[in-house]
Design a protein around this motif. Structure first.
Motif, PDB file in Angstrom:
ATOM      1  N   TYR A 103      38.349  24.215 -19.859  1.00 37.81           N
ATOM      2  CA  TYR A 103      38.766  25.606 -19.645  1.00 37.81           C
ATOM      3  C   TYR A 103      40.109  25.897 -20.329  1.00 37.81           C
ATOM      4  O   TYR A 103      40.288  26.946 -20.956  1.00 37.81           O
ATOM      5  N   THR A 104      41.051  24.959 -20.230  1.00 32.45           N
ATOM      6  CA  THR A 104      42.372  25.160 -20.820  1.00 32.45           C
ATOM      7  C   THR A 104      42.288  25.276 -22.337  1.00 32.45           C
ATOM      8  O   THR A 104      42.956  26.108 -22.953  1.00 32.45           O
ATOM      9  N   ARG A 105      41.462  24.437 -22.966  1.00 28.42           N
ATOM     10  CA  ARG A 105      41.307  24.490 -24.421  1.00 28.42           C
ATOM     11  C   ARG A 105      40.705  25.812 -24.863  1.00 28.42           C
ATOM     12  O   ARG A 105      41.149  26.430 -25.844  1.00 28.42           O
ATOM     13  N   VAL A 106      39.675  26.267 -24.141  1.00 25.02           N
ATOM     14  CA  VAL A 106      39.032  27.535 -24.503  1.00 25.02           C
ATOM     15  C   VAL A 106      40.002  28.695 -24.301  1.00 25.02           C
ATOM     16  O   VAL A 106      40.094  29.603 -25.136  1.00 25.02           O
ATOM     17  N   LYS A 107      40.755  28.646 -23.200  1.00 20.27           N
ATOM     18  CA  LYS A 107      41.721  29.705 -22.920  1.00 20.27           C
ATOM     19  C   LYS A 107      42.800  29.770 -23.995  1.00 20.27           C
ATOM     20  O   LYS A 107      43.202  30.852 -24.435  1.00 20.27           O
ATOM     21  N   SER A 108      43.264  28.599 -24.438  1.00 24.62           N
ATOM     22  CA  SER A 108      44.320  28.568 -25.445  1.00 24.62           C
ATOM     23  C   SER A 108      43.832  29.025 -26.816  1.00 24.62           C
ATOM     24  O   SER A 108      44.630  29.432 -27.662  1.00 24.62           O
ATOM     25  N   GLN A 109      42.525  28.954 -27.052  1.00 25.85           N
ATOM     26  CA  GLN A 109      41.965  29.352 -28.340  1.00 25.85           C
ATOM     27  C   GLN A 109      41.621  30.834 -28.404  1.00 25.85           C
ATOM     28  O   GLN A 109      41.236  31.333 -29.453  1.00 25.85           O
ATOM     29  N   PRO A 160      46.801  36.259 -25.533  1.00 25.68           N
ATOM     30  CA  PRO A 160      47.299  35.392 -24.473  1.00 25.68           C
ATOM     31  C   PRO A 160      46.739  35.798 -23.128  1.00 25.68           C
ATOM     32  O   PRO A 160      46.431  36.954 -22.881  1.00 25.68           O
ATOM     33  N   LEU A 161      46.611  34.826 -22.237  1.00 29.20           N
ATOM     34  CA  LEU A 161      45.993  35.069 -20.942  1.00 29.20           C
ATOM     35  C   LEU A 161      46.799  36.048 -20.107  1.00 29.20           C
ATOM     36  O   LEU A 161      46.270  36.746 -19.262  1.00 29.20           O
ATOM     37  N   THR A 162      48.105  36.108 -20.349  1.00 29.46           N
ATOM     38  CA  THR A 162      48.957  36.979 -19.540  1.00 29.46           C
ATOM     39  C   THR A 162      49.031  38.403 -20.054  1.00 29.46           C
ATOM     40  O   THR A 162      49.728  39.235 -19.490  1.00 29.46           O
ATOM     41  N   SER A 163      48.328  38.693 -21.146  1.00 29.10           N
ATOM     42  CA  SER A 163      48.370  40.047 -21.686  1.00 29.10           C
ATOM     43  C   SER A 163      47.343  40.915 -21.005  1.00 29.10           C
ATOM     44  O   SER A 163      46.528  40.462 -20.224  1.00 29.10           O
ATOM     45  N   THR A 164      47.358  42.195 -21.340  1.00 31.34           N
ATOM     46  CA  THR A 164      46.416  43.142 -20.751  1.00 31.34           C
ATOM     47  C   THR A 164      45.307  43.478 -21.722  1.00 31.34           C
ATOM     48  O   THR A 164      44.679  44.530 -21.629  1.00 31.34           O
ATOM     49  N   SER A 165      45.045  42.577 -22.679  1.00 32.17           N
ATOM     50  CA  SER A 165      44.002  42.820 -23.675  1.00 32.17           C
ATOM     51  C   SER A 165      42.653  42.585 -23.044  1.00 32.17           C
ATOM     52  O   SER A 165      42.519  42.217 -21.894  1.00 32.17           O
ATOM     53  N   SER A 166      41.617  42.739 -23.849  1.00 33.22           N
ATOM     54  CA  SER A 166      40.260  42.618 -23.349  1.00 33.22           C
ATOM     55  C   SER A 166      39.873  41.196 -23.038  1.00 33.22           C
ATOM     56  O   SER A 166      38.904  40.950 -22.339  1.00 33.22           O
ATOM     57  N   SER A 167      40.591  40.235 -23.588  1.00 37.72           N
ATOM     58  CA  SER A 167      40.209  38.839 -23.367  1.00 37.72           C
ATOM     59  C   SER A 167      40.512  38.385 -21.966  1.00 37.72           C
ATOM     60  O   SER A 167      39.749  37.643 -21.378  1.00 37.72           O
ATOM     61  N   ALA A 168      41.648  38.790 -21.405  1.00 38.02           N
ATOM     62  CA  ALA A 168      41.984  38.346 -20.065  1.00 38.02           C
ATOM     63  C   ALA A 168      43.128  39.182 -19.527  1.00 38.02           C
ATOM     64  O   ALA A 168      43.921  39.731 -20.262  1.00 38.02           O
ATOM     65  N   THR A 169      43.189  39.266 -18.186  1.00 35.24           N
ATOM     66  CA  THR A 169      44.296  39.901 -17.500  1.00 35.24           C
ATOM     67  C   THR A 169      44.669  39.066 -16.316  1.00 35.24           C
ATOM     68  O   THR A 169      43.849  38.345 -15.763  1.00 35.24           O
ATOM     69  N   HIS A 173      44.925  36.106 -10.338  1.00 32.62           N
ATOM     70  CA  HIS A 173      43.507  36.312 -10.592  1.00 32.62           C
ATOM     71  C   HIS A 173      43.265  36.517 -12.075  1.00 32.62           C
ATOM     72  O   HIS A 173      43.858  37.406 -12.686  1.00 32.62           O
ATOM     73  N   HIS A 174      42.392  35.720 -12.662  1.00 32.89           N
ATOM     74  CA  HIS A 174      42.107  35.778 -14.096  1.00 32.89           C
ATOM     75  C   HIS A 174      40.765  36.478 -14.315  1.00 32.89           C
ATOM     76  O   HIS A 174      39.734  35.991 -13.887  1.00 32.89           O
ATOM     77  N   GLN A 175      40.786  37.609 -14.998  1.00 31.74           N
ATOM     78  CA  GLN A 175      39.545  38.275 -15.371  1.00 31.74           C
ATOM     79  C   GLN A 175      39.167  37.766 -16.752  1.00 31.74           C
ATOM     80  O   GLN A 175      39.592  38.287 -17.766  1.00 31.74           O
ATOM     81  N   GLN A 176      38.338  36.744 -16.772  1.00 31.29           N
ATOM     82  CA  GLN A 176      38.048  36.047 -18.007  1.00 31.29           C
ATOM     83  C   GLN A 176      37.049  36.801 -18.876  1.00 31.29           C
ATOM     84  O   GLN A 176      36.136  37.456 -18.394  1.00 31.29           O
ATOM     85  N   ALA A 177      37.267  36.711 -20.185  1.00 28.31           N
ATOM     86  CA  ALA A 177      36.305  37.283 -21.114  1.00 28.31           C
ATOM     87  C   ALA A 177      35.033  36.449 -21.130  1.00 28.31           C
ATOM     88  O   ALA A 177      33.951  36.968 -21.321  1.00 28.31           O
ATOM     89  N   HIS A 178      35.140  35.162 -20.933  1.00 26.49           N
ATOM     90  CA  HIS A 178      33.974  34.299 -20.870  1.00 26.49           C
ATOM     91  C   HIS A 178      34.337  33.051 -20.085  1.00 26.49           C
ATOM     92  O   HIS A 178      35.500  32.800 -19.783  1.00 26.49           O
ATOM     93  N   ARG A 179      33.326  32.282 -19.733  1.00 30.20           N
ATOM     94  CA  ARG A 179      33.507  31.083 -18.939  1.00 30.20           C
ATOM     95  C   ARG A 179      33.111  29.869 -19.773  1.00 30.20           C
ATOM     96  O   ARG A 179      32.609  30.006 -20.885  1.00 30.20           O
ATOM     97  N   VAL A 180      33.347  28.683 -19.213  1.00 36.61           N
ATOM     98  CA  VAL A 180      32.963  27.450 -19.898  1.00 36.61           C
ATOM     99  C   VAL A 180      31.828  26.802 -19.111  1.00 36.61           C
ATOM    100  O   VAL A 180      31.710  26.972 -17.895  1.00 36.61           O
TER     101      VAL A 180
END
Length: 288
Positions: free
Chosen positions: A25-31, A35-44, A54-61
């Protein structure tokens, strides 16, 4: 979803599985691009009153868990990643079968017990993956790791689900039910996990600083390799056009290097390389 399982199975989970899922999960998140802390579509990231990030993930592993079953005791030793297509809710079966064959060579007594994913709770789409694995294991288990950080939580954010056939509104349906588990370790695992948990940078800096320095070194090495390849390519193009004199010794070295490339990309090399990587990874995780 039922509250608890009635199968009577005893589950033992090894720390290596949790480490593998967390690393995946960490590798996928870092790629991810954002960034995970931004308000973009990838994660909030949102903080609530309970101290939960709470992480609203764009996708899971996704991946498979392997181990052994002795009678009514199921012991989960390891895991490996899977290729998943979220648009069709399907797995890459050829990739799965290849990984299973490689693991069988290294660990002949391990079998695919089920699969894993990340998220706060089991979703309806998860049942599609679960059913797809029933031709490998007629009763697969589902290991779910919740990546959301809850500073008040003292238990591991890992849940193991089984599937049971229940009659709902007169229709038989397969649903997920929670199962209890215990953490099982061997001496080598306890030493390794303790070593990782207490690992500190030798220079007294933070772990993030040490990681940044390590990644900076790798980036510099790749950048240098890329620049030298560009210089070599520019020289070869110049020789071909006649702008530079031909250097036969250089051409022989380049030709020798290029003849090795098909061997490096062969299927046999990929299988051997993956097997060596698996053994090396186990030596790191289970040895001290």
């Amino acid at each position: 979803m039922a509250s608890s399982s009635s199968s009577g199975l005893t589950f033992k989970l090894h720390p290596l599985v949790i480490v593998n899922i967390s690393d995946h999960y960490t590798r996928v998140k870092s790629q991810m691009n954002s960034p995970l802390t931004s308000t973009s579509s990838s994660a909030t990231v949102n903080n609530n009153s309970n101290g939960v990030e709470h992480h609203q993930q764009a996708h899971r592993v996704y991946g498979c868990v392997i181990g052994v079953q002795r009678g009514r005791t199921v012991e989960i030793f390891n895991s490996f990643e899977l290729l998943y297509d979220p648009s069709t809710h399907s797995l890459d079966r050829s990739f799965l079968e290849k990984k299973q064959e490689l693991y069988k060579k290294v660990f002949p007594h391990f079998y695919i017990l089920g699969w894993y994913s990340t998220g706060s709770d089991a979703e309806e789409s998860d049942m599609h993956i679960h059913k797809a694995l029933m031709d490998i294991n007629e009763s697969p288990l589902y290991v779910l790791l919740n990546p959301a950080i809850n500073h008040a939580q003292k238990d591991l954010p890992v849940t193991i689900y089984e599937s049971e056939l229940h009659i709902i509104d007169g229709i038989p349906q397969l649903i997920f039910v929670r199962s209890s588990y215990t953490i099982e370790t061997v001496e080598a695992e306890r030493i390794s996990v303790d070593h990782v948990a207490h690992l500190k940078p030798s220079d007294g800096g933070s772990a993030a600083t040490q990681l940044a320095a390590h990644l900076t070194g790798i980036h510099s090495a790749i950048k240098m390799l890329n620049s030298r390849i560009r210089v070599l390519h520019h020289s070869l193009v110049g020789m071909q056009k006649g702008d530079l004199p031909c250097e036969n010794s250089l051409l022989r070295q380049v030709s020798s290097l290029l003849r090795r490339l098909p061997a490096i990309e062969s299927e046999k090399f990929q299988d051997d390389f993956l097997m060596v990587s698996l053994i090396f990874f186990f030596c790191i995780c289970l040895s001290k």
